[in-house]
Write a protein that holds these residues in place. Sequence first.
Motif, PDB file in Angstrom:
ATOM      1  N   THR A   1      -8.575   0.235   2.603  1.00 33.44           N
ATOM      2  CA  THR A   1      -8.521   1.465   1.812  1.00 33.44           C
ATOM      3  C   THR A   1      -9.525   2.524   2.236  1.00 33.44           C
ATOM      4  O   THR A   1      -9.478   3.650   1.734  1.00 33.44           O
ATOM      5  CB  THR A   1      -8.743   1.156   0.317  1.00 33.44           C
ATOM      6  OG1 THR A   1     -10.000   0.475   0.147  1.00 33.44           O
ATOM      7  CG2 THR A   1      -7.629   0.253  -0.222  1.00 33.44           C
TER       8      THR A   1
ATOM      9  N   MET B   1       0.830  -1.195   0.000  1.00 38.41           N
ATOM     10  CA  MET B   1       0.000   0.000   0.000  1.00 38.41           C
ATOM     11  C   MET B   1       0.866   1.247   0.000  1.00 38.41           C
ATOM     12  O   MET B   1       1.879   1.324   0.708  1.00 38.41           O
ATOM     13  CB  MET B   1      -0.928   0.005   1.215  1.00 38.41           C
ATOM     14  CG  MET B   1      -1.745  -1.275   1.370  1.00 38.41           C
ATOM     15  SD  MET B   1      -2.962  -1.156   2.691  1.00 38.41           S
ATOM     16  CE  MET B   1      -4.159  -0.059   1.954  1.00 38.41           C
TER      17      MET B   1
ATOM     18  N   GLU C   1      -9.991  -5.538   1.242  1.00 37.74           N
ATOM     19  CA  GLU C   1      -9.593  -4.356   0.481  1.00 37.74           C
ATOM     20  C   GLU C   1     -10.378  -3.125   0.933  1.00 37.74           C
ATOM     21  O   GLU C   1      -9.820  -2.032   1.078  1.00 37.74           O
ATOM     22  CB  GLU C   1      -9.792  -4.597  -1.013  1.00 37.74           C
ATOM     23  CG  GLU C   1      -8.776  -5.558  -1.612  1.00 37.74           C
ATOM     24  CD  GLU C   1      -8.984  -5.748  -3.111  1.00 37.74           C
ATOM     25  OE1 GLU C   1      -9.958  -5.192  -3.649  1.00 37.74           O
ATOM     26  OE2 GLU C   1      -8.181  -6.456  -3.723  1.00 37.74           O
TER      27      GLU C   1
ATOM     28  N   LYS D   1      -3.457   3.538  -0.640  1.00 33.38           N
ATOM     29  CA  LYS D   1      -3.985   2.898  -1.838  1.00 33.38           C
ATOM     30  C   LYS D   1      -3.207   1.619  -2.116  1.00 33.38           C
ATOM     31  O   LYS D   1      -1.989   1.579  -1.946  1.00 33.38           O
ATOM     32  CB  LYS D   1      -3.873   3.844  -3.040  1.00 33.38           C
ATOM     33  CG  LYS D   1      -4.624   5.144  -2.868  1.00 33.38           C
ATOM     34  CD  LYS D   1      -4.397   6.074  -4.055  1.00 33.38           C
ATOM     35  CE  LYS D   1      -5.115   7.405  -3.852  1.00 33.38           C
ATOM     36  NZ  LYS D   1      -4.863   8.351  -4.974  1.00 33.38           N
TER      37      LYS D   1
END
Length: 433
Positions: free
Chosen positions: A153, A18, A149, A386
Amino acid sequence: ENELSLGLDLQGGLSVTMDVALDDFLKSLSNNSRDPQLLAAIKNANDAKVNSDADFITLFKDAYIKQAGPNKLSSIFAGAGKEIKPGASDNEVYSKLKDLSGGAIKETYKILSKRIDKFGVAQPVINLDENKGIINVELAGVDNVERVEKLLTASANLQFWEVYRIDELGQSLKTADENLQNYLNGISDTVKVIDTTLKNKNVNPFFQIINPINPQQDPKTGKVNYPSAIGSVASNEVDKFNEFLENDAVKLALPADCRFMLGVEEKNEKGQRYFPLYAVKTQLGTDRAPLEGEGVEEASQSYDELGRPSIKMGMTPLGAKTWGRLTTKNVGRPIAIALDNIIYSAPNINEPIMGGSSEIAGSFTVEQAQDLANTLKSGKVNAPAKIVAKTVVGPTIGEAGLIGGGKAFFISFIVIFALMLLYYNTAGWVANI
């Protein structure tokens, strides 16, 4: 009860890299998050980052100075009560931005660690490279990749918005539609239209995209009921909708404080998927709502009056006062509740809410409501991370593998034992002869 702790390579799971994105963090520090020079410098820094080893703040500083000139950096970040003071040199601003972004990266790491702990994965691995702003995460045994995910995020940016009704935007929307139709047909105020067939092309292009919702009149009372959403956008038309919003023919026709936001994707009776469309009222020059997530002290998964999974929230003392003023001002009108720029619900305010309580209700499963509540409790991420690389690893040894391996070992043992017996029996037989 005494199960071995198998790593990612044995029981499989998810491995992600990330990148802590500082775009929104810089916007939040600025005096105007929509400043064209700020946005251009952020874009140029992101483009340069692909082929550079320099950190994002350095690339941003270089990009801004290149386009605006020296000693202009403080003008977009300095202000009364702010970390950066008016008149500060570029180097002073750069040094402060480096310190603040470094703190934001560490805070993102801490918040993600809290979320992962609440997710319930045994012995997760999460490592931070502070200099590069890179976080590596390994979650062994995870099989719901999409859920993880979303957990990793989400920025947990909770906002409470005042909204425009369709009747309040009617004339602006009509003007935007007419302007866009003329633009697409190549018609301008300075050009006389000779071919009248041009007016029949691209008819009502903006209205066709946003599908305005007409208010309903109660046949008994005659009262007009205005829905929270002003329209809807088909799921396959979202890109075109965003393209239209960037067109000056549309942008200049709408109120300066109007911002469109989409709700949670739904499906109509024909099976067609769409997003409800809301028009919220912003404070000029900022993306902050009248009430933000820092006004919420506690969040938990619950059920609404219809028995649907929901998220109950308790306000801080200051948040409760703000919520009370906001609901008092909007009695008889909806207030939109958004999380990470998605509006989950827009309840109509029947009376002022002074107790500091609120609720997000929508089409949640219990699991989704629990995840959202845990995300809110972990706190807002000012510099969201991200996912830039992802690997889903399959298990090399599972329960079946261990059983199969045991059978193979047992059979091999029997075969070797039989050969040994045969060898010794044969040797004895030869010796006797």
